[in-house]
Design a protein around this motif. Sequence first.
Motif, PDB file in Angstrom:
ATOM      1  N   MET A 179       0.843  -1.191   0.000  1.00  0.00           N
ATOM      2  CA  MET A 179       0.000   0.000   0.000  1.00  0.00           C
ATOM      3  C   MET A 179       0.881   1.245   0.000  1.00  0.00           C
ATOM      4  O   MET A 179       1.799   1.349   0.803  1.00  0.00           O
ATOM      5  CB  MET A 179      -0.919   0.017   1.237  1.00  0.00           C
ATOM      6  CG  MET A 179      -1.714   1.310   1.370  1.00  0.00           C
ATOM      7  SD  MET A 179      -2.535   1.475   2.967  1.00  0.00           S
ATOM      8  CE  MET A 179      -3.722   0.152   2.842  1.00  0.00           C
ATOM      9  N   ARG A 180       0.601   2.165  -0.901  1.00  0.00           N
ATOM     10  CA  ARG A 180       1.348   3.414  -0.938  1.00  0.00           C
ATOM     11  C   ARG A 180       0.558   4.493  -0.204  1.00  0.00           C
ATOM     12  O   ARG A 180      -0.627   4.703  -0.465  1.00  0.00           O
ATOM     13  CB  ARG A 180       1.591   3.849  -2.384  1.00  0.00           C
ATOM     14  CG  ARG A 180       2.333   5.181  -2.510  1.00  0.00           C
ATOM     15  CD  ARG A 180       2.364   5.639  -3.956  1.00  0.00           C
ATOM     16  NE  ARG A 180       3.222   4.787  -4.760  1.00  0.00           N
ATOM     17  CZ  ARG A 180       4.411   5.150  -5.223  1.00  0.00           C
ATOM     18  NH1 ARG A 180       4.888   6.363  -4.946  1.00  0.00           N
ATOM     19  NH2 ARG A 180       5.122   4.343  -5.974  1.00  0.00           N
ATOM     20  N   LEU A 181       1.235   5.159   0.713  1.00  0.00           N
ATOM     21  CA  LEU A 181       0.639   6.272   1.450  1.00  0.00           C
ATOM     22  C   LEU A 181       1.583   7.459   1.348  1.00  0.00           C
ATOM     23  O   LEU A 181       2.781   7.312   1.585  1.00  0.00           O
ATOM     24  CB  LEU A 181       0.478   5.924   2.937  1.00  0.00           C
ATOM     25  CG  LEU A 181      -0.550   4.881   3.337  1.00  0.00           C
ATOM     26  CD1 LEU A 181      -0.346   4.530   4.802  1.00  0.00           C
ATOM     27  CD2 LEU A 181      -1.957   5.405   3.114  1.00  0.00           C
ATOM     28  N   TYR A 182       1.051   8.613   0.988  1.00  0.00           N
ATOM     29  CA  TYR A 182       1.891   9.801   0.992  1.00  0.00           C
ATOM     30  C   TYR A 182       1.974  10.345   2.416  1.00  0.00           C
ATOM     31  O   TYR A 182       1.141  10.030   3.277  1.00  0.00           O
ATOM     32  CB  TYR A 182       1.349  10.835   0.011  1.00  0.00           C
ATOM     33  CG  TYR A 182       1.484  10.382  -1.417  1.00  0.00           C
ATOM     34  CD1 TYR A 182       2.731  10.363  -2.035  1.00  0.00           C
ATOM     35  CD2 TYR A 182       0.376   9.926  -2.138  1.00  0.00           C
ATOM     36  CE1 TYR A 182       2.874   9.915  -3.347  1.00  0.00           C
ATOM     37  CE2 TYR A 182       0.509   9.478  -3.443  1.00  0.00           C
ATOM     38  CZ  TYR A 182       1.762   9.478  -4.037  1.00  0.00           C
ATOM     39  OH  TYR A 182       1.905   9.019  -5.324  1.00  0.00           O
ATOM     40  N   ALA A 183       3.002  11.147   2.661  1.00  0.00           N
ATOM     41  CA  ALA A 183       3.283  11.599   4.022  1.00  0.00           C
ATOM     42  C   ALA A 183       2.076  12.272   4.668  1.00  0.00           C
ATOM     43  O   ALA A 183       1.811  12.082   5.856  1.00  0.00           O
ATOM     44  CB  ALA A 183       4.487  12.538   4.018  1.00  0.00           C
ATOM     45  N   ASN A 184       1.319  13.043   3.869  1.00  0.00           N
ATOM     46  CA  ASN A 184       0.171  13.754   4.435  1.00  0.00           C
ATOM     47  C   ASN A 184      -1.035  12.832   4.658  1.00  0.00           C
ATOM     48  O   ASN A 184      -2.037  13.243   5.232  1.00  0.00           O
ATOM     49  CB  ASN A 184      -0.221  14.936   3.544  1.00  0.00           C
ATOM     50  CG  ASN A 184      -0.632  14.518   2.139  1.00  0.00           C
ATOM     51  OD1 ASN A 184      -0.404  13.386   1.732  1.00  0.00           O
ATOM     52  ND2 ASN A 184      -1.223  15.421   1.398  1.00  0.00           N
ATOM     53  N   GLN A 185      -0.954  11.572   4.197  1.00  0.00           N
ATOM     54  CA  GLN A 185      -2.047  10.617   4.414  1.00  0.00           C
ATOM     55  C   GLN A 185      -1.757   9.668   5.580  1.00  0.00           C
ATOM     56  O   GLN A 185      -2.639   8.947   6.030  1.00  0.00           O
ATOM     57  CB  GLN A 185      -2.255   9.772   3.148  1.00  0.00           C
ATOM     58  CG  GLN A 185      -2.635  10.573   1.913  1.00  0.00           C
ATOM     59  CD  GLN A 185      -2.635   9.710   0.658  1.00  0.00           C
ATOM     60  OE1 GLN A 185      -1.787   8.837   0.494  1.00  0.00           O
ATOM     61  NE2 GLN A 185      -3.610   9.939  -0.213  1.00  0.00           N
ATOM     62  N   LEU A 186      -0.520   9.689   6.057  1.00  0.00           N
ATOM     63  CA  LEU A 186      -0.095   8.693   7.032  1.00  0.00           C
ATOM     64  C   LEU A 186      -0.882   8.768   8.336  1.00  0.00           C
ATOM     65  O   LEU A 186      -1.321   7.744   8.863  1.00  0.00           O
ATOM     66  CB  LEU A 186       1.404   8.846   7.315  1.00  0.00           C
ATOM     67  CG  LEU A 186       1.999   7.881   8.344  1.00  0.00           C
ATOM     68  CD1 LEU A 186       1.816   6.438   7.903  1.00  0.00           C
ATOM     69  CD2 LEU A 186       3.476   8.198   8.562  1.00  0.00           C
ATOM     70  N   SER A 187      -1.050   9.979   8.872  1.00  0.00           N
ATOM     71  CA  SER A 187      -1.728  10.105  10.169  1.00  0.00           C
ATOM     72  C   SER A 187      -3.154   9.562  10.112  1.00  0.00           C
ATOM     73  O   SER A 187      -3.628   8.928  11.065  1.00  0.00           O
ATOM     74  CB  SER A 187      -1.744  11.570  10.627  1.00  0.00           C
ATOM     75  OG  SER A 187      -2.424  12.381   9.683  1.00  0.00           O
ATOM     76  N   GLY A 188      -3.844   9.781   8.989  1.00  0.00           N
ATOM     77  CA  GLY A 188      -5.203   9.262   8.844  1.00  0.00           C
ATOM     78  C   GLY A 188      -5.230   7.746   8.858  1.00  0.00           C
ATOM     79  O   GLY A 188      -6.109   7.128   9.475  1.00  0.00           O
ATOM     80  N   GLN A 189      -4.254   7.123   8.194  1.00  0.00           N
ATOM     81  CA  GLN A 189      -4.194   5.662   8.181  1.00  0.00           C
ATOM     82  C   GLN A 189      -3.865   5.117   9.559  1.00  0.00           C
ATOM     83  O   GLN A 189      -4.426   4.111   9.991  1.00  0.00           O
ATOM     84  CB  GLN A 189      -3.145   5.211   7.153  1.00  0.00           C
ATOM     85  CG  GLN A 189      -3.047   3.689   6.980  1.00  0.00           C
ATOM     86  CD  GLN A 189      -2.131   3.043   8.006  1.00  0.00           C
ATOM     87  OE1 GLN A 189      -1.071   3.568   8.321  1.00  0.00           O
ATOM     88  NE2 GLN A 189      -2.560   1.902   8.560  1.00  0.00           N
ATOM     89  N   LEU A 190      -2.947   5.789  10.267  1.00  0.00           N
ATOM     90  CA  LEU A 190      -2.550   5.313  11.597  1.00  0.00           C
ATOM     91  C   LEU A 190      -3.704   5.365  12.590  1.00  0.00           C
ATOM     92  O   LEU A 190      -3.736   4.602  13.551  1.00  0.00           O
ATOM     93  CB  LEU A 190      -1.368   6.142  12.109  1.00  0.00           C
ATOM     94  CG  LEU A 190      -0.035   5.930  11.378  1.00  0.00           C
ATOM     95  CD1 LEU A 190       0.988   6.970  11.821  1.00  0.00           C
ATOM     96  CD2 LEU A 190       0.498   4.521  11.620  1.00  0.00           C
ATOM     97  N   ASN A 191      -4.635   6.276  12.355  1.00  0.00           N
ATOM     98  CA  ASN A 191      -5.810   6.369  13.232  1.00  0.00           C
ATOM     99  C   ASN A 191      -6.751   5.179  13.039  1.00  0.00           C
ATOM    100  O   ASN A 191      -7.574   4.875  13.904  1.00  0.00           O
ATOM    101  CB  ASN A 191      -6.570   7.672  12.964  1.00  0.00           C
ATOM    102  CG  ASN A 191      -5.831   8.891  13.482  1.00  0.00           C
ATOM    103  OD1 ASN A 191      -5.065   8.793  14.442  1.00  0.00           O
ATOM    104  ND2 ASN A 191      -6.042  10.032  12.853  1.00  0.00           N
TER     105      ASN A 191
END
Length: 345
Positions: free
Chosen positions: A1-13
């Motif tokens: 799965m590719r996540l850009y840096a600005n999407q990471l926090s949303g995924q971690l939640n």
Amino acid sequence: MRLYANQLSGQLNKNLHPFYLVFGEEPFQVAQCAQQIRTAAKQQGFDEVIKLTLMQGFDWQELVAQYQSMSLFSARTLIELDLNFQKPGIVGSQTFKRLVELSNPDTVLIVTGAKASQDIQRSAWFKALDKQGAFVPCYPLTGNHLSRWLDDQCYRLKVNMQADAKKTLLDATEGNLLACFQELEKLSLLYSSEPISQQQVLQGLLNQAKFDIFDLSDALLQGNAQQAIKVLNKLASDNTEAVSILWTLNKEANTLLSLQLGLQQGEQLAALFKQKAIWKNQQVPVQQALNRLSIQTLEHIILLLAQFDASYKQGHLVRPYQALAHICLVFCQPLAMPLPAHPLN
């Protein structure tokens, strides 16, 4: 799965992946993403953090042992492995694939490294980790991406900046994310959530775009005369020793000359890079310099450096940093003028 840096926090939640690949040319973003993963993991009981760095003689079996072991102090463990601008090699590749097969739910692995080129992303070990985890590429930010990054940092730190204040801060820090973030932290302490004007930013802004000798080397290799002189001026204002700058220029010139001589003798550039320990993240700018600087030009630069050294030691230089600027310009473009110095007796 590719996540850009600005999407990471949303995924971690939402959930925590067993593997994270955080790669990029922007070290502050890489470090910030790793910290976000670390924080999210701690909230889920991953209290023990083990940090490893890929160096000569690295024991890959230790990584396997740490991944499988049960901690005496914590039921869950976070392992961070910094590839240190290197590829894992055959043993490392096999180790990564083995970790995917082991699949320990009580361990999270973060792998950090330089830019993940296409050949790295196509490798079996990378695909195996990516399939079970997340790949977070961190790119240098410019334009609207940089503005959005600043907006996100302001939101996180609860800093309320006016539009012209944000532009002033971005202009002053010139894409240096660490310097920009440090200034934001200072503004947060000074003004809390109060509106911050351009004037308030200017009052507290003391040229946060920090440069060092390595930045000078980068500018010279790229042939960026404007940036080289800007960095040199900053080094001079910080009272950086002229001899230290001379040593750096001499090292770069002699390395480039050695590479050019090797190419002239029919050696392969890849082998020369390995011989001179030039890491992959530096190979493109070095190649740019080789394309621009002939053997004759490099020999002329080395002669100028020798003249500088002799003149500096004997007190004949009128303005040392002006003389260094002269040599820096020769790195970037031909300059048929002598060094600004009194003649030697």
